[in-house]
Scaffold this motif. Structure first.
Motif, PDB file in Angstrom:
ATOM      1  N   VAL A 122       0.863  -1.184   0.000  1.00  0.00           N
ATOM      2  CA  VAL A 122       0.000   0.000   0.000  1.00  0.00           C
ATOM      3  C   VAL A 122       0.899   1.233   0.000  1.00  0.00           C
ATOM      4  CG1 VAL A 122      -1.709   1.325   1.304  1.00  0.00           C
ATOM      5  CG2 VAL A 122      -1.862  -1.174   1.218  1.00  0.00           C
ATOM      6  N   MET A 123       0.655   2.159  -0.922  1.00  0.00           N
ATOM      7  CA  MET A 123       1.452   3.380  -0.988  1.00  0.00           C
ATOM      8  C   MET A 123       1.079   4.323   0.164  1.00  0.00           C
ATOM      9  SD  MET A 123       3.751   3.812  -3.296  1.00  0.00           S
ATOM     10  CE  MET A 123       4.341   3.116  -4.852  1.00  0.00           C
ATOM     11  N   PRO A 124       2.064   5.010   0.740  1.00  0.00           N
ATOM     12  CA  PRO A 124       1.743   5.958   1.815  1.00  0.00           C
ATOM     13  C   PRO A 124       0.898   7.105   1.289  1.00  0.00           C
ATOM     14  CG  PRO A 124       4.026   6.190   1.136  1.00  0.00           C
ATOM     15  CD  PRO A 124       3.506   4.969   0.446  1.00  0.00           C
ATOM     16  N   GLY A 125      -0.080   7.510   2.087  1.00  0.00           N
ATOM     17  CA  GLY A 125      -0.948   8.610   1.697  1.00  0.00           C
ATOM     18  C   GLY A 125      -1.068   9.692   2.744  1.00  0.00           C
ATOM     19  N   TRP A 126      -0.314   9.539   3.844  1.00  0.00           N
ATOM     20  CA  TRP A 126      -0.397  10.498   4.943  1.00  0.00           C
ATOM     21  C   TRP A 126       0.908  11.273   5.127  1.00  0.00           C
ATOM     22  CZ3 TRP A 126      -2.898   6.736   9.066  1.00  0.00           C
ATOM     23  CH2 TRP A 126      -4.232   6.481   8.693  1.00  0.00           C
ATOM     24  N   GLY A 127       1.791  11.255   4.121  1.00  0.00           N
ATOM     25  CA  GLY A 127       2.952  12.126   4.150  1.00  0.00           C
ATOM     26  C   GLY A 127       4.289  11.485   4.433  1.00  0.00           C
ATOM     27  N   LEU A 128       4.326  10.187   4.716  1.00  0.00           N
ATOM     28  CA  LEU A 128       5.585   9.568   5.136  1.00  0.00           C
ATOM     29  C   LEU A 128       6.661   9.654   4.056  1.00  0.00           C
ATOM     30  CD1 LEU A 128       7.023   7.983   7.365  1.00  0.00           C
ATOM     31  CD2 LEU A 128       6.171   5.884   6.345  1.00  0.00           C
ATOM     32  N   SER A 129       6.292   9.476   2.776  1.00  0.00           N
ATOM     33  CA  SER A 129       7.289   9.459   1.712  1.00  0.00           C
ATOM     34  C   SER A 129       7.985  10.804   1.543  1.00  0.00           C
ATOM     35  CB  SER A 129       6.637   9.058   0.378  1.00  0.00           C
ATOM     36  OG  SER A 129       5.752  10.072  -0.070  1.00  0.00           O
ATOM     37  N   GLN A 130       7.370  11.879   2.006  1.00  0.00           N
ATOM     38  CA  GLN A 130       7.952  13.212   1.860  1.00  0.00           C
ATOM     39  C   GLN A 130       8.559  13.736   3.157  1.00  0.00           C
ATOM     40  OE1 GLN A 130       8.064  14.441  -1.358  1.00  0.00           O
ATOM     41  NE2 GLN A 130       7.224  12.376  -1.672  1.00  0.00           N
ATOM     42  N   LYS A 131       7.904  13.472   4.277  1.00  0.00           N
ATOM     43  CA  LYS A 131       8.372  14.022   5.557  1.00  0.00           C
ATOM     44  C   LYS A 131       9.632  13.326   6.060  1.00  0.00           C
ATOM     45  CE  LYS A 131       3.854  15.456   7.363  1.00  0.00           C
ATOM     46  NZ  LYS A 131       2.867  15.210   8.445  1.00  0.00           N
ATOM     47  N   LEU A 132       9.654  11.994   5.958  1.00  0.00           N
ATOM     48  CA  LEU A 132      10.748  11.250   6.587  1.00  0.00           C
ATOM     49  C   LEU A 132      12.093  11.634   5.994  1.00  0.00           C
ATOM     50  CD1 LEU A 132      11.422   9.125   8.712  1.00  0.00           C
ATOM     51  CD2 LEU A 132      11.154   7.364   6.934  1.00  0.00           C
ATOM     52  N   SER A 133      12.170  11.745   4.673  1.00  0.00           N
ATOM     53  CA  SER A 133      13.451  12.092   4.043  1.00  0.00           C
ATOM     54  C   SER A 133      13.906  13.483   4.427  1.00  0.00           C
ATOM     55  CB  SER A 133      13.329  11.987   2.516  1.00  0.00           C
ATOM     56  OG  SER A 133      12.349  12.885   2.023  1.00  0.00           O
ATOM     57  N   ARG A 134      12.974  14.387   4.661  1.00  0.00           N
ATOM     58  CA  ARG A 134      13.332  15.749   5.063  1.00  0.00           C
ATOM     59  C   ARG A 134      13.825  15.784   6.502  1.00  0.00           C
ATOM     60  NH1 ARG A 134       9.852  16.153   0.923  1.00  0.00           N
ATOM     61  NH2 ARG A 134       9.749  18.091  -0.313  1.00  0.00           N
ATOM     62  N   MET A 135      13.445  14.804   7.299  1.00  0.00           N
ATOM     63  CA  MET A 135      13.836  14.782   8.707  1.00  0.00           C
ATOM     64  C   MET A 135      15.154  14.046   8.937  1.00  0.00           C
ATOM     65  SD  MET A 135      10.163  14.220  10.621  1.00  0.00           S
ATOM     66  CE  MET A 135      10.828  14.580  12.256  1.00  0.00           C
ATOM     67  N   ILE A 136      15.359  12.931   8.237  1.00  0.00           N
ATOM     68  CA  ILE A 136      16.532  12.109   8.537  1.00  0.00           C
ATOM     69  C   ILE A 136      17.451  11.924   7.336  1.00  0.00           C
ATOM     70  CG2 ILE A 136      15.302  10.887  10.362  1.00  0.00           C
ATOM     71  CD1 ILE A 136      15.095   8.472   8.485  1.00  0.00           C
ATOM     72  N   GLY A 137      17.099  12.497   6.179  1.00  0.00           N
ATOM     73  CA  GLY A 137      17.907  12.328   4.984  1.00  0.00           C
ATOM     74  C   GLY A 137      17.322  11.278   4.054  1.00  0.00           C
ATOM     75  N   VAL A 138      17.593  11.472   2.756  1.00  0.00           N
ATOM     76  CA  VAL A 138      16.980  10.613   1.741  1.00  0.00           C
ATOM     77  C   VAL A 138      17.433   9.161   1.866  1.00  0.00           C
ATOM     78  CG1 VAL A 138      16.854  10.164  -0.742  1.00  0.00           C
ATOM     79  CG2 VAL A 138      16.600  12.484   0.105  1.00  0.00           C
ATOM     80  N   SER A 139      18.728   8.913   2.021  1.00  0.00           N
ATOM     81  CA  SER A 139      19.216   7.533   2.015  1.00  0.00           C
ATOM     82  C   SER A 139      18.736   6.761   3.238  1.00  0.00           C
ATOM     83  CB  SER A 139      20.746   7.503   1.930  1.00  0.00           C
ATOM     84  OG  SER A 139      21.333   8.133   3.060  1.00  0.00           O
ATOM     85  N   ARG A 140      18.686   7.410   4.395  1.00  0.00           N
ATOM     86  CA  ARG A 140      18.170   6.738   5.588  1.00  0.00           C
ATOM     87  C   ARG A 140      16.681   6.445   5.438  1.00  0.00           C
ATOM     88  NH1 ARG A 140      21.345  10.460  10.098  1.00  0.00           N
ATOM     89  NH2 ARG A 140      23.223   9.155  10.244  1.00  0.00           N
ATOM     90  N   ALA A 141      15.943   7.402   4.891  1.00  0.00           N
ATOM     91  CA  ALA A 141      14.512   7.189   4.686  1.00  0.00           C
ATOM     92  C   ALA A 141      14.274   6.026   3.732  1.00  0.00           C
ATOM     93  CB  ALA A 141      13.864   8.462   4.161  1.00  0.00           C
ATOM     94  N   LYS A 142      15.062   5.950   2.665  1.00  0.00           N
ATOM     95  CA  LYS A 142      14.907   4.847   1.713  1.00  0.00           C
ATOM     96  C   LYS A 142      15.249   3.507   2.360  1.00  0.00           C
ATOM     97  CE  LYS A 142      15.663   7.481  -2.548  1.00  0.00           C
ATOM     98  NZ  LYS A 142      16.580   7.755  -3.676  1.00  0.00           N
ATOM     99  N   GLU A 143      16.266   3.502   3.193  1.00  0.00           N
ATOM    100  CA  GLU A 143      16.614   2.257   3.899  1.00  0.00           C
ATOM    101  C   GLU A 143      15.433   1.748   4.716  1.00  0.00           C
ATOM    102  OE1 GLU A 143      19.380   0.756   7.634  1.00  0.00           O
ATOM    103  OE2 GLU A 143      20.015   2.518   6.505  1.00  0.00           O
ATOM    104  N   LEU A 144      14.815   2.638   5.474  1.00  0.00           N
ATOM    105  CA  LEU A 144      13.690   2.229   6.312  1.00  0.00           C
ATOM    106  C   LEU A 144      12.488   1.817   5.476  1.00  0.00           C
ATOM    107  CD1 LEU A 144      13.741   4.900   9.183  1.00  0.00           C
ATOM    108  CD2 LEU A 144      14.561   2.545   9.262  1.00  0.00           C
ATOM    109  N   SER A 145      12.151   2.613   4.466  1.00  0.00           N
ATOM    110  CA  SER A 145      10.933   2.372   3.708  1.00  0.00           C
ATOM    111  C   SER A 145      11.045   1.168   2.778  1.00  0.00           C
ATOM    112  CB  SER A 145      10.563   3.618   2.908  1.00  0.00           C
ATOM    113  OG  SER A 145      10.264   4.697   3.781  1.00  0.00           O
TER     114      SER A 145
END
Length: 260
Positions: free
Chosen positions: A140-163
């Motif tokens: 299920v694709m995120p629809g509440w902002g996770l794909s955009q907020k997380l990378s801005r908070m912890i960095g793109v590569s870390r966000a991609k690792e988690l997601s």
């Protein structure tokens, strides 16, 4: 009252909102999402409330995200959850609150629960807190902002690792990565969150609400646009500040600083 999906308690100007389905790891059912909207709307309108603490009941979960059992058995449930209407979307219900919201993350915050945590203005985590994005696992694709907020908070590569992996992030690493402000023992979580909320509530609530709006509006812009926004709003607001009002507050500010 204890059977209600969301509980609200008050201590002066601080309100605590508790997601209350501990047996279901506080999964976000339609009923809980509607109740959270009602609670946040009521607190937003209540001038006697200056700050809100959001947490989960029990020791296991802040919230495990959307109720997957409900999604699998109720036609149209996923579409309703992705609606922009704050009554169905718990992230919008929290973001629409003009008062600062402190997330007291007492356990796991998974997928939609992770997104709800990111809707808060400030996060304090228990040592038992863990975060995970399992959207890729569930399909299920995120629809509440996770794909955009997380990378801005912890960095793109870390966000991609988690997601992409769906792996858990422990509280201490979340703090080191800048996702949460601090980590405390489980029994110190609510006292710490409420103490911070009381500090915030001791400032002028109208000013704090305007400052929150300035930060959030500017964060959505480029740096240059954000600076221009600050200049415009500060010019409009500060021309109303008088020397007498500054002097009236100076002694209290200095006294508070000496006591910290």
């Amino acid at each position: 009252m204890m059977d209600e999906p969301v509980l609200v308690t008050r201590d002066g100007a601080v309100a605590t909102v508790t997601l209350n389905r501990p047996a279901a790891m506080n999964a976000l059912s339609q009923a809980m999402r509607a109740a959270l909207y009602d609670a946040m709307t009521d607190l937003d309108r209540d001038d006697s409330v200056a700050c809100v603490v959001l947490t989960g009941a029990g020791e296991r979960a802040f919230t495990a995200g959307l109720d997957l059992k409900e999604l699998g058995s109720t036609p149209g449930a996923l579409g309703a959850a992705n609606a922009t209407d704050a009554a169905a979307n718990p992230v919008r219900a929290v973001e629409a609150c003009r008062k600062p919201v402190i997330g007291a993350i007492n356990g796991v915050a998974i997928t939609g629960g992770f997104e709800l945590a990111l809707a808060c203005d400030i996060l304090i985590a228990s040592t038992a807190a863990r975060f995970a994005d399992t959207h890729a696992r569930v399909g299920v694709m995120p629809g509440w902002g996770l794909s955009q907020k997380l990378s801005r908070m912890i960095g793109v590569s870390r966000a991609k690792e988690l997601s992409f992996s769906g792996n858990f992030l422990d509280a201490q690493t979340a703090c080191a990565w800048g996702l949460v402000n601090r980590v405390v023992a489980p029994d110190a979580l609510l006292p710490a969150a409420r103490a911070l909320a009381a500090d915030i509530a001791s400032a002028d609530p109208a000013f704090v609400a305007a400052y929150k709006r300035l930060i959030d509006d500017g964060f959505a812009l480029s740096f240059g646009e954000g600076m221009a926004l600050e200049q415009a709003r500060s010019t409009a607001a500060n021309r109303l500040v008088t020397p007498a009002s500054v002097e009236a507050r100076r002694a209290a500010v200095q006294a508070r600083g000496r006591n910290q």
